[in-house]
Design an enzyme around this catalytic site. Structure first.
Site, mmCIF file in Angstrom:
data_model
loop_
_atom_site.group_PDB
_atom_site.id
_atom_site.type_symbol
_atom_site.label_atom_id
_atom_site.label_comp_id
_atom_site.label_asym_id
_atom_site.label_seq_id
_atom_site.Cartn_x
_atom_site.Cartn_y
_atom_site.Cartn_z
ATOM 1 N N SER A 48 0.791 -1.234 0.000
ATOM 2 C CA SER A 48 0.000 0.000 0.000
ATOM 3 C C SER A 48 0.818 1.277 0.000
ATOM 4 O O SER A 48 0.252 2.368 -0.086
ATOM 5 C CB SER A 48 -0.972 0.012 1.189
ATOM 6 O OG SER A 48 -2.111 -0.760 0.885
ATOM 7 N N LYS A 51 0.033 3.681 -2.766
ATOM 8 C CA LYS A 51 -0.981 4.734 -2.700
ATOM 9 C C LYS A 51 -0.374 6.126 -2.486
ATOM 10 O O LYS A 51 -1.041 7.136 -2.736
ATOM 11 C CB LYS A 51 -1.981 4.429 -1.584
ATOM 12 C CG LYS A 51 -2.777 3.141 -1.810
ATOM 13 C CD LYS A 51 -3.765 2.905 -0.685
ATOM 14 C CE LYS A 51 -4.610 1.661 -0.924
ATOM 15 N NZ LYS A 51 -3.932 0.419 -0.519
ATOM 16 N N SER A 108 -6.556 2.937 4.235
ATOM 17 C CA SER A 108 -5.819 2.380 3.090
ATOM 18 C C SER A 108 -6.782 1.683 2.134
ATOM 19 O O SER A 108 -6.550 0.567 1.683
ATOM 20 C CB SER A 108 -4.727 1.413 3.549
ATOM 21 O OG SER A 108 -3.790 1.215 2.527
#
Length: 457
Positions: A48, A51, A108
Protein backbone atom coordinates in the site's frame (compact mmCIF):
# COMPACT_ATOMS: atom_id res chain seq x y z
CA UNK A 1 22.27 -34.94 16.78
CA UNK A 2 22.07 -35.01 12.96
CA UNK A 3 18.40 -34.06 13.13
CA UNK A 4 19.19 -31.18 15.48
CA UNK A 5 21.91 -29.91 13.15
CA UNK A 6 19.58 -30.18 10.16
CA UNK A 7 16.92 -28.20 12.01
CA UNK A 8 19.52 -25.58 12.85
CA UNK A 9 20.48 -25.21 9.19
CA UNK A 10 16.82 -25.04 8.11
CA UNK A 11 16.00 -22.38 10.69
CA UNK A 12 19.12 -20.48 9.72
CA UNK A 13 18.09 -20.51 6.06
CA UNK A 14 14.61 -19.26 6.93
CA UNK A 15 15.98 -16.42 9.02
CA UNK A 16 18.52 -15.56 6.34
CA UNK A 17 15.83 -15.51 3.66
CA UNK A 18 13.56 -13.39 5.79
CA UNK A 19 16.35 -10.94 6.61
CA UNK A 20 17.10 -10.61 2.90
CA UNK A 21 13.60 -9.27 2.40
CA UNK A 22 14.08 -6.44 4.84
CA UNK A 23 15.27 -3.01 3.82
CA UNK A 24 15.43 0.38 5.49
CA UNK A 25 16.68 3.91 5.02
CA UNK A 26 16.67 7.17 6.95
CA UNK A 27 17.18 10.42 5.05
CA UNK A 28 17.73 13.92 6.41
CA UNK A 29 14.79 15.70 4.78
CA UNK A 30 16.55 19.08 4.97
CA UNK A 31 19.87 18.13 3.38
CA UNK A 32 19.21 14.85 1.57
CA UNK A 33 22.00 13.11 3.49
CA UNK A 34 21.45 9.39 4.07
CA UNK A 35 21.76 8.80 7.82
CA UNK A 36 21.12 5.06 7.71
CA UNK A 37 20.81 2.50 4.93
CA UNK A 38 20.22 -1.26 4.81
CA UNK A 39 19.71 -2.72 1.34
CA UNK A 40 17.96 0.53 0.41
CA UNK A 41 18.32 -0.18 -3.33
CA UNK A 42 17.04 -3.74 -3.12
CA UNK A 43 13.87 -4.47 -5.05
CA UNK A 44 10.80 -4.83 -2.86
CA UNK A 45 7.04 -5.02 -3.28
CA UNK A 46 5.53 -1.68 -2.21
CA UNK A 47 2.11 -2.96 -1.10
CA UNK A 48 0.00 0.00 0.00
CA UNK A 49 2.95 2.38 -0.13
CA UNK A 50 1.86 2.47 -3.78
CA UNK A 51 -0.98 4.73 -2.70
CA UNK A 52 1.54 7.47 -1.92
CA UNK A 53 2.01 7.93 -5.67
CA UNK A 54 -1.75 7.73 -6.26
CA UNK A 55 -2.11 10.60 -3.79
CA UNK A 56 0.83 12.50 -5.32
CA UNK A 57 -0.97 12.57 -8.67
CA UNK A 58 -4.25 13.45 -6.93
CA UNK A 59 -2.60 16.37 -5.15
CA UNK A 60 -1.04 17.47 -8.42
CA UNK A 61 -4.45 17.50 -10.11
CA UNK A 62 -5.87 19.47 -7.17
CA UNK A 63 -3.04 22.00 -7.26
CA UNK A 64 -3.54 22.56 -10.99
CA UNK A 65 -7.29 23.03 -10.58
CA UNK A 66 -8.16 20.01 -12.71
CA UNK A 67 -10.26 18.61 -9.86
CA UNK A 68 -11.47 19.96 -6.52
CA UNK A 69 -11.83 18.40 -3.10
CA UNK A 70 -15.59 18.19 -3.74
CA UNK A 71 -15.32 16.61 -7.19
CA UNK A 72 -17.24 13.31 -7.30
CA UNK A 73 -15.20 10.11 -7.61
CA UNK A 74 -17.43 7.51 -9.24
CA UNK A 75 -16.71 3.88 -8.34
CA UNK A 76 -16.73 1.47 -11.26
CA UNK A 77 -17.58 -2.21 -10.87
CA UNK A 78 -13.85 -2.90 -10.98
CA UNK A 79 -13.08 -0.41 -8.21
CA UNK A 80 -15.95 -1.65 -6.03
CA UNK A 81 -14.79 -5.24 -6.38
CA UNK A 82 -11.28 -4.59 -5.03
CA UNK A 83 -10.18 -6.71 -2.09
CA UNK A 84 -10.38 -5.40 1.49
CA UNK A 85 -9.51 -3.19 3.07
CA UNK A 86 -11.88 -0.85 1.30
CA UNK A 87 -14.52 1.78 1.81
CA UNK A 88 -17.28 -0.41 0.37
CA UNK A 89 -18.83 1.96 -2.17
CA UNK A 90 -21.27 0.30 -4.57
CA UNK A 91 -20.74 0.40 -8.34
CA UNK A 92 -22.06 3.64 -9.78
CA UNK A 93 -22.03 5.45 -6.43
CA UNK A 94 -19.51 8.15 -5.64
CA UNK A 95 -17.69 9.97 -2.85
CA UNK A 96 -15.87 13.28 -2.92
CA UNK A 97 -12.17 13.49 -3.72
CA UNK A 98 -11.52 14.50 -0.12
CA UNK A 99 -13.37 11.46 1.23
CA UNK A 100 -11.38 9.22 -1.10
CA UNK A 101 -8.14 10.81 0.13
CA UNK A 102 -9.09 10.40 3.78
CA UNK A 103 -10.10 6.78 3.27
CA UNK A 104 -6.70 6.09 1.70
CA UNK A 105 -4.55 7.76 4.36
CA UNK A 106 -6.49 6.15 7.22
CA UNK A 107 -8.11 2.90 6.10
CA UNK A 108 -5.82 2.38 3.09
CA UNK A 109 -8.95 1.78 1.02
CA UNK A 110 -8.11 -0.17 -2.11
CA UNK A 111 -11.39 0.66 -3.82
CA UNK A 112 -10.89 4.40 -3.31
CA UNK A 113 -7.37 4.23 -4.74
CA UNK A 114 -8.60 2.41 -7.83
CA UNK A 115 -11.51 4.83 -8.28
CA UNK A 116 -9.17 7.83 -8.06
CA UNK A 117 -6.83 6.19 -10.55
CA UNK A 118 -9.67 5.59 -12.98
CA UNK A 119 -10.88 9.16 -12.53
CA UNK A 120 -7.45 10.63 -13.27
CA UNK A 121 -6.33 8.10 -15.85
CA UNK A 122 -9.50 6.92 -17.57
CA UNK A 123 -8.54 3.37 -16.65
CA UNK A 124 -6.17 1.81 -14.15
CA UNK A 125 -3.48 0.56 -16.59
CA UNK A 126 -3.16 4.04 -18.05
CA UNK A 127 -2.98 5.55 -14.57
CA UNK A 128 -0.27 3.06 -13.62
CA UNK A 129 1.82 4.29 -16.55
CA UNK A 130 1.27 7.84 -15.35
CA UNK A 131 2.46 6.77 -11.91
CA UNK A 132 5.63 5.19 -13.29
CA UNK A 133 6.33 8.18 -15.52
CA UNK A 134 5.98 10.48 -12.51
CA UNK A 135 8.29 8.22 -10.52
CA UNK A 136 10.95 8.69 -13.21
CA UNK A 137 10.43 12.45 -13.17
CA UNK A 138 11.04 12.44 -9.42
CA UNK A 139 14.23 10.40 -9.79
CA UNK A 140 12.72 7.11 -8.60
CA UNK A 141 14.69 4.89 -10.95
CA UNK A 142 13.96 1.57 -9.23
CA UNK A 143 10.17 1.72 -9.25
CA UNK A 144 7.47 0.42 -11.59
CA UNK A 145 3.75 0.69 -10.83
CA UNK A 146 1.07 -1.61 -12.22
CA UNK A 147 -1.97 -0.49 -10.22
CA UNK A 148 -3.20 2.34 -8.03
CA UNK A 149 -3.51 0.53 -4.72
CA UNK A 150 -0.58 -1.85 -4.25
CA UNK A 151 -2.49 -5.11 -4.50
CA UNK A 152 -0.04 -7.82 -5.58
CA UNK A 153 1.37 -7.76 -9.08
CA UNK A 154 4.73 -9.40 -9.80
CA UNK A 155 5.61 -6.54 -12.15
CA UNK A 156 5.14 -3.86 -9.49
CA UNK A 157 8.19 -3.09 -7.39
CA UNK A 158 10.13 -0.31 -5.70
CA UNK A 159 13.03 0.33 -3.31
CA UNK A 160 13.29 1.83 0.15
CA UNK A 161 15.33 4.68 -1.31
CA UNK A 162 12.63 5.47 -3.89
CA UNK A 163 9.92 5.46 -1.23
CA UNK A 164 11.96 7.93 0.82
CA UNK A 165 12.24 10.16 -2.24
CA UNK A 166 8.48 10.02 -2.75
CA UNK A 167 7.85 10.76 0.92
CA UNK A 168 10.04 13.85 0.76
CA UNK A 169 8.46 14.96 -2.53
CA UNK A 170 4.94 14.78 -1.13
CA UNK A 171 5.77 17.27 1.62
CA UNK A 172 7.94 19.55 -0.52
CA UNK A 173 5.64 19.76 -3.52
CA UNK A 174 2.25 19.74 -1.82
CA UNK A 175 2.52 21.25 1.67
CA UNK A 176 -1.07 22.46 1.33
CA UNK A 177 -2.31 18.85 1.22
CA UNK A 178 0.35 17.07 3.25
CA UNK A 179 -1.68 17.47 6.46
CA UNK A 180 -3.96 14.67 5.28
CA UNK A 181 -1.23 12.18 6.18
CA UNK A 182 -1.47 13.08 9.87
CA UNK A 183 -5.20 12.26 9.93
CA UNK A 184 -5.75 9.49 12.45
CA UNK A 185 -9.45 8.96 11.79
CA UNK A 186 -12.40 10.45 9.94
CA UNK A 187 -16.19 10.21 9.84
CA UNK A 188 -17.75 8.41 6.88
CA UNK A 189 -21.44 8.91 7.30
CA UNK A 190 -22.04 7.77 10.87
CA UNK A 191 -19.02 5.50 10.91
CA UNK A 192 -15.74 6.48 12.53
CA UNK A 193 -12.87 5.05 10.48
CA UNK A 194 -9.55 4.76 12.29
CA UNK A 195 -6.12 4.74 10.70
CA UNK A 196 -3.42 2.05 10.58
CA UNK A 197 -0.40 4.21 11.34
CA UNK A 198 0.16 3.52 15.02
CA UNK A 199 3.22 5.75 15.28
CA UNK A 200 0.98 8.81 14.96
CA UNK A 201 0.57 10.01 18.50
CA UNK A 202 2.99 7.41 19.84
CA UNK A 203 6.27 8.96 18.66
CA UNK A 204 6.73 12.71 19.07
CA UNK A 205 6.98 14.52 15.77
CA UNK A 206 5.64 11.74 13.52
CA UNK A 207 3.26 13.28 10.97
CA UNK A 208 2.67 10.42 8.50
CA UNK A 209 3.07 8.95 5.96
CA UNK A 210 1.88 5.43 5.02
CA UNK A 211 1.75 1.78 6.07
CA UNK A 212 1.58 -1.24 3.79
CA UNK A 213 1.26 -5.00 3.95
CA UNK A 214 0.87 -8.01 1.69
CA UNK A 215 2.19 -11.50 2.28
CA UNK A 216 4.83 -11.00 -0.40
CA UNK A 217 5.96 -7.59 0.82
CA UNK A 218 5.90 -8.05 4.55
CA UNK A 219 5.10 -5.04 6.72
CA UNK A 220 6.15 -1.69 5.24
CA UNK A 221 6.15 1.82 6.66
CA UNK A 222 7.21 5.28 5.54
CA UNK A 223 7.41 7.86 8.32
CA UNK A 224 8.05 11.58 8.30
CA UNK A 225 9.27 13.07 11.55
CA UNK A 226 9.90 16.66 12.61
CA UNK A 227 11.41 17.91 15.85
CA UNK A 228 12.33 21.57 16.06
CA UNK A 229 14.52 22.33 13.07
CA UNK A 230 15.26 18.70 12.32
CA UNK A 231 13.30 16.58 9.86
CA UNK A 232 13.82 13.05 8.62
CA UNK A 233 12.00 10.52 6.47
CA UNK A 234 12.40 6.86 7.35
CA UNK A 235 11.42 3.74 5.44
CA UNK A 236 11.16 0.19 6.74
CA UNK A 237 10.19 -2.60 4.32
CA UNK A 238 9.71 -6.31 4.83
CA UNK A 239 8.93 -6.31 8.54
CA UNK A 240 7.86 -9.62 10.06
CA UNK A 241 4.88 -8.04 11.81
CA UNK A 242 3.26 -4.68 12.23
CA UNK A 243 4.57 -4.42 15.75
CA UNK A 244 8.18 -5.30 14.91
CA UNK A 245 8.10 -2.91 11.96
CA UNK A 246 6.84 -0.09 14.15
CA UNK A 247 9.45 -0.84 16.78
CA UNK A 248 12.21 -0.83 14.20
CA UNK A 249 11.02 2.53 12.89
CA UNK A 250 10.83 3.92 16.43
CA UNK A 251 14.43 2.83 17.02
CA UNK A 252 15.59 4.45 13.79
CA UNK A 253 13.79 7.69 14.65
CA UNK A 254 15.22 7.83 18.17
CA UNK A 255 18.71 7.06 16.88
CA UNK A 256 18.96 9.25 13.81
CA UNK A 257 16.66 12.23 14.36
CA UNK A 258 19.16 13.80 16.81
CA UNK A 259 21.85 13.42 14.12
CA UNK A 260 19.85 15.29 11.47
CA UNK A 261 20.93 18.77 10.49
CA UNK A 262 19.20 21.85 11.85
CA UNK A 263 20.18 23.73 8.72
CA UNK A 264 19.49 23.32 5.06
CA UNK A 265 16.46 24.09 3.02
CA UNK A 266 15.07 24.20 -0.47
CA UNK A 267 13.46 21.36 -2.35
CA UNK A 268 15.44 18.13 -2.42
CA UNK A 269 13.26 16.50 -5.07
CA UNK A 270 12.83 18.22 -8.43
CA UNK A 271 9.26 18.58 -9.65
CA UNK A 272 10.31 17.71 -13.20
CA UNK A 273 13.03 15.57 -14.69
CA UNK A 274 14.85 18.45 -16.35
CA UNK A 275 18.04 17.80 -14.38
CA UNK A 276 18.08 14.11 -15.26
CA UNK A 277 21.20 13.50 -17.39
CA UNK A 278 19.34 11.03 -19.54
CA UNK A 279 16.61 13.60 -20.16
CA UNK A 280 19.23 16.19 -21.02
CA UNK A 281 20.79 13.75 -23.46
CA UNK A 282 17.41 13.12 -25.05
CA UNK A 283 16.96 16.87 -25.54
CA UNK A 284 20.10 16.93 -27.65
CA UNK A 285 19.15 13.91 -29.70
CA UNK A 286 15.51 14.61 -30.39
CA UNK A 287 14.19 17.36 -32.66
CA UNK A 288 12.51 20.23 -30.87
CA UNK A 289 9.38 20.25 -33.01
CA UNK A 290 7.56 18.00 -35.41
CA UNK A 291 6.02 19.41 -38.55
CA UNK A 292 2.51 17.98 -38.69
CA UNK A 293 -0.07 19.00 -41.25
CA UNK A 294 -3.79 19.47 -40.62
CA UNK A 295 -4.36 16.11 -42.29
CA UNK A 296 -1.93 14.33 -39.98
CA UNK A 297 -4.25 12.41 -37.66
CA UNK A 298 -3.09 11.54 -34.15
CA UNK A 299 -2.22 7.97 -33.41
CA UNK A 300 -4.92 7.38 -30.81
CA UNK A 301 -5.48 3.80 -29.85
CA UNK A 302 -6.95 1.88 -26.97
CA UNK A 303 -4.32 2.11 -24.23
CA UNK A 304 -5.42 -0.95 -22.30
CA UNK A 305 -2.42 -3.02 -21.31
CA UNK A 306 -2.41 -6.74 -21.99
CA UNK A 307 -2.95 -8.74 -18.83
CA UNK A 308 0.03 -10.23 -17.08
CA UNK A 309 1.16 -13.60 -18.37
CA UNK A 310 1.43 -14.60 -14.73
CA UNK A 311 -1.72 -13.15 -13.15
CA UNK A 312 -2.33 -13.28 -9.43
CA UNK A 313 -5.35 -12.74 -7.29
CA UNK A 314 -4.98 -9.91 -4.82
CA UNK A 315 -3.89 -10.26 -1.25
CA UNK A 316 -5.57 -7.90 1.16
CA UNK A 317 -3.34 -4.90 1.65
CA UNK A 318 -3.14 -3.22 5.02
CA UNK A 319 -5.81 -5.56 6.34
CA UNK A 320 -5.94 -3.69 9.64
CA UNK A 321 -2.26 -4.50 9.92
CA UNK A 322 -1.15 -7.08 12.47
CA UNK A 323 -4.62 -7.47 14.01
CA UNK A 324 -5.86 -9.39 10.98
CA UNK A 325 -2.63 -10.79 9.66
CA UNK A 326 -3.74 -14.29 10.48
CA UNK A 327 -6.96 -13.86 8.55
CA UNK A 328 -5.11 -12.50 5.57
CA UNK A 329 -2.63 -15.36 5.61
CA UNK A 330 -5.46 -17.90 5.66
CA UNK A 331 -7.50 -16.40 2.85
CA UNK A 332 -4.97 -14.73 0.60
CA UNK A 333 -3.46 -16.75 -2.24
CA UNK A 334 0.27 -17.08 -2.54
CA UNK A 335 1.74 -14.47 -4.86
CA UNK A 336 3.72 -16.12 -7.61
CA UNK A 337 6.83 -14.18 -8.44
CA UNK A 338 8.92 -14.35 -11.55
CA UNK A 339 12.52 -13.37 -12.02
CA UNK A 340 13.05 -10.07 -13.78
CA UNK A 341 16.29 -9.63 -15.60
CA UNK A 342 18.04 -6.44 -14.56
CA UNK A 343 20.30 -4.79 -17.10
CA UNK A 344 22.81 -2.24 -15.86
CA UNK A 345 23.59 0.20 -18.63
CA UNK A 346 26.94 1.95 -18.73
CA UNK A 347 26.49 5.07 -20.82
CA UNK A 348 30.08 5.41 -22.07
CA UNK A 349 30.08 1.83 -23.39
CA UNK A 350 27.03 1.96 -25.64
CA UNK A 351 25.54 4.16 -28.28
CA UNK A 352 23.80 7.33 -27.18
CA UNK A 353 20.47 6.24 -28.63
CA UNK A 354 20.70 3.03 -26.61
CA UNK A 355 21.18 5.02 -23.41
CA UNK A 356 17.96 6.90 -24.06
CA UNK A 357 16.13 3.68 -24.89
CA UNK A 358 17.44 1.91 -21.80
CA UNK A 359 16.20 4.66 -19.51
CA UNK A 360 13.02 5.44 -21.42
CA UNK A 361 9.79 5.75 -19.49
CA UNK A 362 7.03 3.19 -20.08
CA UNK A 363 4.87 3.57 -23.15
CA UNK A 364 2.89 6.75 -22.52
CA UNK A 365 -0.85 7.05 -22.60
CA UNK A 366 -2.19 8.29 -25.92
CA UNK A 367 -3.93 11.08 -24.03
CA UNK A 368 -2.95 12.92 -20.88
CA UNK A 369 -5.81 11.63 -18.74
CA UNK A 370 -5.29 14.09 -15.89
CA UNK A 371 -6.89 16.60 -18.20
CA UNK A 372 -9.44 14.61 -20.13
CA UNK A 373 -9.36 10.87 -19.44
CA UNK A 374 -10.27 10.42 -23.11
CA UNK A 375 -9.85 12.06 -26.46
CA UNK A 376 -12.47 14.80 -26.92
CA UNK A 377 -14.62 14.08 -29.94
CA UNK A 378 -15.21 16.58 -32.75
CA UNK A 379 -12.67 19.24 -33.60
CA UNK A 380 -9.54 20.31 -31.76
CA UNK A 381 -6.79 22.87 -32.21
CA UNK A 382 -3.11 22.07 -31.89
CA UNK A 383 -0.82 24.71 -30.41
CA UNK A 384 2.49 22.89 -29.93
CA UNK A 385 4.41 19.64 -30.15
CA UNK A 386 7.32 18.49 -28.00
CA UNK A 387 9.41 15.40 -27.27
CA UNK A 388 8.55 15.89 -23.61
CA UNK A 389 5.03 15.52 -22.26
CA UNK A 390 5.82 17.96 -19.46
CA UNK A 391 6.75 20.65 -22.01
CA UNK A 392 3.57 20.03 -24.00
CA UNK A 393 1.55 20.30 -20.79
CA UNK A 394 3.38 23.47 -19.82
CA UNK A 395 2.50 25.00 -23.18
CA UNK A 396 -1.16 24.12 -22.62
CA UNK A 397 -1.09 25.83 -19.23
CA UNK A 398 0.67 28.89 -20.67
CA UNK A 399 -1.77 29.15 -23.58
CA UNK A 400 -4.75 28.87 -21.24
CA UNK A 401 -3.43 31.80 -19.20
CA UNK A 402 -2.75 33.86 -22.33
CA UNK A 403 -6.21 33.32 -23.84
CA UNK A 404 -8.65 32.36 -21.08
CA UNK A 405 -11.73 33.69 -22.88
CA UNK A 406 -10.91 32.00 -26.18
CA UNK A 407 -10.39 28.66 -24.45
CA UNK A 408 -13.06 29.00 -21.77
CA UNK A 409 -15.07 26.03 -23.10
CA UNK A 410 -12.10 24.02 -24.38
CA UNK A 411 -10.31 21.13 -22.72
CA UNK A 412 -6.54 20.82 -22.91
CA UNK A 413 -4.85 17.48 -23.42
CA UNK A 414 -1.71 15.91 -24.85
CA UNK A 415 -1.61 13.26 -27.54
CA UNK A 416 1.38 10.95 -27.94
CA UNK A 417 2.52 9.83 -31.37
CA UNK A 418 5.53 7.97 -32.69
CA UNK A 419 7.77 9.17 -35.48
CA UNK A 420 10.86 7.25 -36.56
CA UNK A 421 10.78 5.32 -33.31
CA UNK A 422 10.61 8.43 -31.13
CA UNK A 423 7.60 9.50 -29.04
CA UNK A 424 6.39 13.09 -29.26
CA UNK A 425 3.49 14.89 -27.59
CA UNK A 426 0.99 17.16 -29.29
CA UNK A 427 -0.54 19.90 -27.15
CA UNK A 428 -4.19 20.33 -28.11
CA UNK A 429 -7.44 21.89 -26.98
CA UNK A 430 -10.59 19.91 -27.74
CA UNK A 431 -14.31 20.33 -27.38
CA UNK A 432 -15.07 22.41 -30.48
CA UNK A 433 -18.36 21.41 -32.06
CA UNK A 434 -17.45 22.25 -35.62
CA UNK A 435 -14.59 23.04 -37.95
CA UNK A 436 -15.73 26.66 -38.06
CA UNK A 437 -15.60 26.94 -34.25
CA UNK A 438 -12.09 25.48 -34.16
CA UNK A 439 -10.88 27.81 -36.95
CA UNK A 440 -12.43 30.79 -35.19
CA UNK A 441 -10.58 29.93 -31.98
CA UNK A 442 -7.34 29.53 -33.93
CA UNK A 443 -7.79 32.94 -35.51
CA UNK A 444 -8.25 34.48 -32.07
CA UNK A 445 -5.13 32.74 -30.78
CA UNK A 446 -3.05 33.90 -33.73
CA UNK A 447 -3.97 37.48 -32.90
CA UNK A 448 -2.19 36.82 -29.60
CA UNK A 449 0.83 35.46 -31.51
CA UNK A 450 -0.05 31.86 -30.65
CA UNK A 451 0.36 29.56 -33.65
CA UNK A 452 -2.21 26.82 -34.10
CA UNK A 453 -4.22 24.83 -36.58
CA UNK A 454 -7.52 22.91 -36.51
CA UNK A 455 -7.77 19.13 -36.71
CA UNK A 456 -10.66 16.71 -36.53
CA UNK A 457 -10.37 14.02 -33.85
Amino acid sequence: MIIAMAMTFVCGDVVSSLAARQAAIVVDAKTGKVLYSADANGRRYPASLTKMMTLYLTFEALAKGKISRNSPVVFSAHASAEAPTKLGVKPGDSVTVETAILSIVTKSANDSATALGEMLGGNEPTFARMMTAKARALGMTGTVFRNANGLPDPGQFTTARDMATLGIALREHFPQYYGYFSQRSFLYGRQRINGHNRLLGRIKGVDGIKTGYTRASGFNLVSSVADGNRRIVGVVMGGTSGGSRDNQMATLINTYLPRASTRGGGDLVAKASGNNPITALAKVLLPKHDAPTPDDKPMVEDDAVASNDDPTTADATDATDEQTTAAVEETAPVVKTRKVKTVIVSAPQIATAQVVAAYAEPTPAAVDPVNTASVPSGWAIQVASSPKQSEAQAFLDKTTKQAPKVLADASGFTVAFDKDGVTYYRARFGGFGSKTAAWKACTALKKKNIECYAVQQ
